[in-house]
Design a protein around this motif. Structure first.
Motif, short mmCIF file in Angstrom:
data_model
loop_
_atom_site.label_atom_id
_atom_site.label_comp_id
_atom_site.label_asym_id
_atom_site.label_seq_id
_atom_site.Cartn_x
_atom_site.Cartn_y
_atom_site.Cartn_z
N HIS A 260 -1.81 20.47 61.28
CA HIS A 260 -1.45 21.87 61.03
C HIS A 260 -2.11 22.35 59.74
CE1 HIS A 260 1.10 25.24 59.80
NE2 HIS A 260 1.44 25.36 61.07
N SER A 261 -1.97 21.57 58.69
CA SER A 261 -2.53 21.93 57.39
C SER A 261 -4.06 21.97 57.44
CB SER A 261 -2.07 20.91 56.35
OG SER A 261 -2.55 21.25 55.09
N GLN A 262 -4.67 21.03 58.13
CA GLN A 262 -6.13 20.98 58.26
C GLN A 262 -6.66 22.24 58.93
OE1 GLN A 262 -7.44 17.61 60.57
NE2 GLN A 262 -9.44 18.51 60.93
N LEU A 263 -6.02 22.68 60.00
CA LEU A 263 -6.47 23.88 60.71
C LEU A 263 -6.25 25.14 59.88
CD1 LEU A 263 -5.36 23.07 64.36
CD2 LEU A 263 -7.66 22.91 63.37
N VAL A 264 -5.13 25.21 59.18
CA VAL A 264 -4.86 26.37 58.32
C VAL A 264 -5.89 26.43 57.19
CG1 VAL A 264 -3.23 27.33 56.63
CG2 VAL A 264 -2.42 26.59 58.89
N HIS A 265 -6.20 25.28 56.60
CA HIS A 265 -7.19 25.23 55.52
C HIS A 265 -8.57 25.64 56.03
CE1 HIS A 265 -9.06 24.02 51.80
NE2 HIS A 265 -9.91 23.28 52.49
N ALA A 266 -8.96 25.16 57.21
CA ALA A 266 -10.26 25.53 57.78
C ALA A 266 -10.31 27.03 58.07
CB ALA A 266 -10.51 24.73 59.06
N ALA A 267 -9.19 27.59 58.50
CA ALA A 267 -9.14 29.02 58.80
C ALA A 267 -9.31 29.86 57.55
CB ALA A 267 -7.82 29.36 59.49
#
Length: 86
Positions: free
Chosen positions: A55-62
């Motif tokens: 979840h955190s990885q995708l939010v950070h990439a976004a």
């Protein structure tokens, strides 16, 4: 693509159907799966709910991708396009 951009701006991880134009919009800032496969879709949703790291990885990439849709950035890109032919 606007709902995907709004989700990224709201720090909501995205699950999209693979091989669609949305892959170009999210550029790796979301999870591309076969949404026609109910098991794959439900597993992806459950994984996003239970896996804080993903979840955190995708939010950070976004966060990085969303900057491409900033009005000032877009206006500069449009200016480059129109003035490059002069």
């Amino acid at each position: 693509g606007i709902p995907a951009v709004e989700a990224m701006a709201s720090q909501i991880p995205i699950i999209i159907h693979h091989n669609t134009v949305l892959e170009e919009v999210i550029q790796g800032a979301g999870w591309s799966i076969n949404c026609n496969n109910g098991d794959e879709l439900s597993n992806a949703i459950l994984e996003l709910q239970s896996n804080a790291s993903l979840h955190s990885q995708l939010v950070h990439a976004a966060d990085g991708e969303i900057k491409k849709f900033d009005n000032d950035h877009l206006m500069l890109k449009y200016r480059e396009i129109y003035t490059s032919n002069e």
